[in-house]
Motif scaffolding. Structure first.
Motif, PDB file in Angstrom:
ATOM      1  N   MET A 116       0.839  -1.219   0.000  1.00 40.65           N
ATOM      2  CA  MET A 116       0.000   0.000   0.000  1.00 40.65           C
ATOM      3  C   MET A 116       0.860   1.251   0.000  1.00 40.65           C
ATOM      4  SD  MET A 116      -3.034   1.171   2.590  1.00 40.65           S
ATOM      5  CE  MET A 116      -1.995   1.503   3.984  1.00 40.65           C
ATOM      6  N   ARG A 117       0.455   2.225  -0.859  1.00 34.24           N
ATOM      7  CA  ARG A 117       1.038   3.567  -0.760  1.00 34.24           C
ATOM      8  C   ARG A 117       0.055   4.398   0.067  1.00 34.24           C
ATOM      9  NH1 ARG A 117       2.051   2.897  -6.486  1.00 34.24           N
ATOM     10  NH2 ARG A 117       0.625   4.604  -6.982  1.00 34.24           N
ATOM     11  N   GLY A 118       0.313   4.368   1.380  1.00 36.14           N
ATOM     12  CA  GLY A 118      -0.673   4.869   2.342  1.00 36.14           C
ATOM     13  C   GLY A 118      -1.127   6.291   2.119  1.00 36.14           C
ATOM     14  N   ARG A 119      -0.168   7.183   1.867  1.00 35.91           N
ATOM     15  CA  ARG A 119      -0.541   8.598   1.773  1.00 35.91           C
ATOM     16  C   ARG A 119      -1.497   8.853   0.595  1.00 35.91           C
ATOM     17  NH1 ARG A 119       4.712  12.163   2.629  1.00 35.91           N
ATOM     18  NH2 ARG A 119       5.477  10.097   3.169  1.00 35.91           N
ATOM     19  N   GLU A 120      -1.218   8.168  -0.546  1.00 34.56           N
ATOM     20  CA  GLU A 120      -2.100   8.345  -1.714  1.00 34.56           C
ATOM     21  C   GLU A 120      -3.491   7.778  -1.450  1.00 34.56           C
ATOM     22  OE1 GLU A 120      -0.284   7.206  -5.619  1.00 34.56           O
ATOM     23  OE2 GLU A 120       1.540   7.301  -4.404  1.00 34.56           O
ATOM     24  N   VAL A 121      -3.505   6.604  -0.813  1.00 36.79           N
ATOM     25  CA  VAL A 121      -4.798   5.972  -0.512  1.00 36.79           C
ATOM     26  C   VAL A 121      -5.602   6.860   0.440  1.00 36.79           C
ATOM     27  CG1 VAL A 121      -5.905   3.947   0.542  1.00 36.79           C
ATOM     28  CG2 VAL A 121      -3.899   3.649  -0.916  1.00 36.79           C
ATOM     29  N   PHE A 122      -4.907   7.445   1.379  1.00 38.09           N
ATOM     30  CA  PHE A 122      -5.525   8.355   2.349  1.00 38.09           C
ATOM     31  C   PHE A 122      -6.261   9.476   1.611  1.00 38.09           C
ATOM     32  CE2 PHE A 122      -5.225  10.023   6.777  1.00 38.09           C
ATOM     33  CZ  PHE A 122      -5.748  11.283   6.560  1.00 38.09           C
ATOM     34  N   LYS A 123      -5.544  10.136   0.679  1.00 39.31           N
ATOM     35  CA  LYS A 123      -6.138  11.281  -0.028  1.00 39.31           C
ATOM     36  C   LYS A 123      -7.332  10.845  -0.870  1.00 39.31           C
ATOM     37  CE  LYS A 123      -1.892  13.926  -0.337  1.00 39.31           C
ATOM     38  NZ  LYS A 123      -0.706  14.008  -1.186  1.00 39.31           N
ATOM     39  N   LEU A 124      -7.204   9.680  -1.513  1.00 34.08           N
ATOM     40  CA  LEU A 124      -8.315   9.186  -2.339  1.00 34.08           C
ATOM     41  C   LEU A 124      -9.557   8.928  -1.470  1.00 34.08           C
ATOM     42  CD1 LEU A 124      -6.249   6.797  -4.626  1.00 34.08           C
ATOM     43  CD2 LEU A 124      -7.670   8.691  -5.445  1.00 34.08           C
ATOM     44  N   GLY A 125      -9.328   8.341  -0.308  1.00 30.50           N
ATOM     45  CA  GLY A 125     -10.447   8.035   0.593  1.00 30.50           C
ATOM     46  C   GLY A 125     -11.169   9.287   1.037  1.00 30.50           C
ATOM     47  N   VAL A 126     -10.394  10.307   1.376  1.00 31.37           N
ATOM     48  CA  VAL A 126     -10.984  11.561   1.870  1.00 31.37           C
ATOM     49  C   VAL A 126     -11.770  12.276   0.753  1.00 31.37           C
ATOM     50  CG1 VAL A 126     -10.418  13.871   2.737  1.00 31.37           C
ATOM     51  CG2 VAL A 126      -9.309  11.854   3.720  1.00 31.37           C
ATOM     52  N   ARG A 127     -11.333  12.092  -0.483  1.00 35.27           N
ATOM     53  CA  ARG A 127     -12.059  12.721  -1.596  1.00 35.27           C
ATOM     54  C   ARG A 127     -13.306  11.912  -2.003  1.00 35.27           C
ATOM     55  NH1 ARG A 127     -11.886  11.984  -7.003  1.00 35.27           N
ATOM     56  NH2 ARG A 127      -9.904  10.886  -7.080  1.00 35.27           N
ATOM     57  N   ILE A 128     -13.095  10.578  -2.099  1.00 35.35           N
ATOM     58  CA  ILE A 128     -14.148   9.738  -2.684  1.00 35.35           C
ATOM     59  C   ILE A 128     -15.319   9.494  -1.729  1.00 35.35           C
ATOM     60  CG2 ILE A 128     -14.605   7.333  -3.401  1.00 35.35           C
ATOM     61  CD1 ILE A 128     -11.814   7.460  -4.778  1.00 35.35           C
ATOM     62  N   MET A 129     -15.034   9.260  -0.459  1.00 32.37           N
ATOM     63  CA  MET A 129     -16.139   8.864   0.439  1.00 32.37           C
ATOM     64  C   MET A 129     -17.230   9.931   0.596  1.00 32.37           C
ATOM     65  SD  MET A 129     -14.954   6.068   3.184  1.00 32.37           S
ATOM     66  CE  MET A 129     -13.443   6.747   3.805  1.00 32.37           C
ATOM     67  N   PRO A 130     -16.864  11.225   0.779  1.00 29.95           N
ATOM     68  CA  PRO A 130     -17.951  12.213   0.874  1.00 29.95           C
ATOM     69  C   PRO A 130     -18.784  12.281  -0.414  1.00 29.95           C
ATOM     70  CG  PRO A 130     -15.890  13.150   1.660  1.00 29.95           C
ATOM     71  CD  PRO A 130     -15.552  11.831   1.026  1.00 29.95           C
ATOM     72  N   GLU A 131     -18.097  12.189  -1.577  1.00 24.83           N
ATOM     73  CA  GLU A 131     -18.835  12.235  -2.858  1.00 24.83           C
ATOM     74  C   GLU A 131     -19.827  11.081  -2.935  1.00 24.83           C
ATOM     75  OE1 GLU A 131     -15.090  14.116  -5.410  1.00 24.83           O
ATOM     76  OE2 GLU A 131     -15.886  12.153  -6.001  1.00 24.83           O
ATOM     77  N   ALA A 132     -19.351   9.881  -2.549  1.00 22.14           N
ATOM     78  CA  ALA A 132     -20.214   8.696  -2.620  1.00 22.14           C
ATOM     79  C   ALA A 132     -21.388   8.825  -1.642  1.00 22.14           C
ATOM     80  CB  ALA A 132     -19.402   7.438  -2.319  1.00 22.14           C
ATOM     81  N   ALA A 133     -21.096   9.321  -0.446  1.00 20.10           N
ATOM     82  CA  ALA A 133     -22.151   9.463   0.563  1.00 20.10           C
ATOM     83  C   ALA A 133     -23.238  10.419   0.065  1.00 20.10           C
ATOM     84  CB  ALA A 133     -21.551   9.965   1.877  1.00 20.10           C
ATOM     85  N   LEU A 134     -22.805  11.521  -0.547  1.00 24.84           N
ATOM     86  CA  LEU A 134     -23.779  12.503  -1.041  1.00 24.84           C
ATOM     87  C   LEU A 134     -24.652  11.925  -2.154  1.00 24.84           C
ATOM     88  CD1 LEU A 134     -21.620  15.775  -1.003  1.00 24.84           C
ATOM     89  CD2 LEU A 134     -23.520  15.180   0.528  1.00 24.84           C
ATOM     90  N   LYS A 135     -24.064  11.019  -2.950  1.00 24.25           N
ATOM     91  CA  LYS A 135     -24.842  10.408  -4.053  1.00 24.25           C
ATOM     92  C   LYS A 135     -26.001   9.587  -3.484  1.00 24.25           C
ATOM     93  CE  LYS A 135     -22.547  10.958  -8.190  1.00 24.25           C
ATOM     94  NZ  LYS A 135     -21.140  10.784  -8.384  1.00 24.25           N
ATOM     95  N   ALA A 136     -25.727   8.766  -2.454  1.00 24.89           N
ATOM     96  CA  ALA A 136     -26.807   7.939  -1.875  1.00 24.89           C
ATOM     97  C   ALA A 136     -27.889   8.838  -1.273  1.00 24.89           C
ATOM     98  CB  ALA A 136     -26.261   6.978  -0.826  1.00 24.89           C
TER      99      ALA A 136
END
Ligand code: UT7
Length: 329
Positions: free
Chosen positions: A219-239
């Protein structure tokens, strides 16, 4: 008549053995303070050597079945989200089926990493709404301790073992899964970003792959971290948008439990008060497909949510994969 998929039972199983941050200080060059500050994790649970993931899933499933007050023979379909299946094949879901004696069901595993349980809910919801099935068992379970490199401090401090299960049943009442949304982006499928490089058809097991520890999580932790912080709110708002619900109407927010800093950043971006955010990453670490359903099961048992409450779940994982679901209990 509109059909809904109600969540009529949940269950979880957490292995007894505990591995604390202090224990980890004897395994790799790390310390309790770093792990707490950077991840929020204090301890994680580790399955006994004689237990495979189906053993955890089976225990969680039995609890969910009991909670829903159904018979295993009522189950039409078993879906297991996991990246740590007992064997490459048969599927873990078939082992769970055997353990339950759920003879009527068909059973398969779903490979979506941490998003496995939420993807499973989305599928189950569609199959119930279509009128094809009445009762579906969805499980998220992992024994990540088997695929962690215990010499790599960047990853081994993060993960734990657990399983959670939910029974979904057809109803004409407006409850259960009100909306769900799933996505993936294979442009991020490099195994060194997040994955296990060897053991599949791309790189079968050899002495070399074992010696190079290519069967363990990279795992490249720092990159995964940033992706998670960007993607999860977007996904939550879609539902939420699909259900026509605002964030203020959500009683409990259950984000994927990977890192307390990710959880807080996602909650803040959504503008949801901290007291509505469920957190158990401190006690279990990241249990991949199991995190959200273990958290929901705990929240129900703790009386933090009750019948009629609105729960928003969101997750992301390797693939990349992500998904969100809005559940009315
Ligand atoms: O389920 C989804 C998958 N995973 C995730 O969501 C995880 C996402 N990523 C993360 O949670 C974080 O990136 C980590 C917890 C993995 C790492 O935290 P970070 O704040 O991004 O730390 P870093 O990787 O930037 O490392 C900072 C320092 C480094 O030292 P130098 O290069 O600054 O001297 C690391 O070597 O911390 C060091 N470090 C550690 N020190 C003590 C890394 N791991 C450890 C450790 N103990 N266990």
């Amino acid at each position: 008549m509109v059909r809904y998929a109600a969540m009529t039972g949940t269950g979880a199983y957490i292995p007894e053995k505990v591995l604390t941050n202090v224990n980890l200080e004897n395994i790799v060059d790390t310390n309790d303070e770093w792990i707490r500050q950077r991840t929020g994790i204090v301890k994680r649970h580790i399955a006994e050597p004689d237990m495979a993931v189906s053993d955890l899933c089976l225990r969680a499933a039995r609890r969910a079945i009991k909670d829903a007050e159904i018979d295993p023979l009522d189950i039409d379909l078993i879906i297991v989200g996991t990246v740590t299946s007992d064997t490459l094949f048969p599927s873990t879901a078939c082992y769970v089926q055997r353990g339950l004696g759920a003879k009527k069901a068909y059973a398969f595993d779903l490979a979506a990493a941490c998003a496995g349980f939420v993807y499973g809910l989305d599928l189950a919801d569609g199959l119930i709404k279509s009128g094809r099935y009445e009762t579906i068992l969805v499980i998220g379970g992992e024994v990540l301790s088997r695929i962690v490199d215990w010499t790599d401090r960047n990853t081994c401090v993060l993960f734990g073992d657990a399983a959670g299960a939910a029974i979904l049943q057809a109803t004409d009442e407006e409850k259960g899964i009100l909306a769900s949304y799933c996505g993936s982006d294979g442009d991020y499928s490099d195994t060194d970003l997040l994955g296990v490089p060897a053991g599949g058809s791309r790189m079968p097991a050899t002495c070399e792959t074992v010696n190079q520890k290519l069967h363990t999580i990279k795992m490249r932790g720092r990159e995964v971290f940033k992706l998670g912080v960007r993607i999860m709110p977007e996904a939550a708002l879609k539902a939420l948008a699909l259900a026509g619900i605002t964030i203020d109407e959500v009683d409990l927010f259950i984000p994927h439990q990977a890192n307390i800093r990710i959880i807080e950043a996602v909650g803040d971006r959504l503008g949801i008060p901290r007291e509505k955010v469920y957190i158990n990453v401190d006690r279990y670490g990241n249990t991949s497909a199991a995190t959200t359903i273990v958290a929901l099961d705990e929240a129900i048992r703790e009386g933090r949510v009750n019948s009629g409450d609105m729960i928003l779940m969101v997750t992301f994982g390797a693939g990349l994969t992500w998904g969100s679901t809005l559940i009315k209990l």
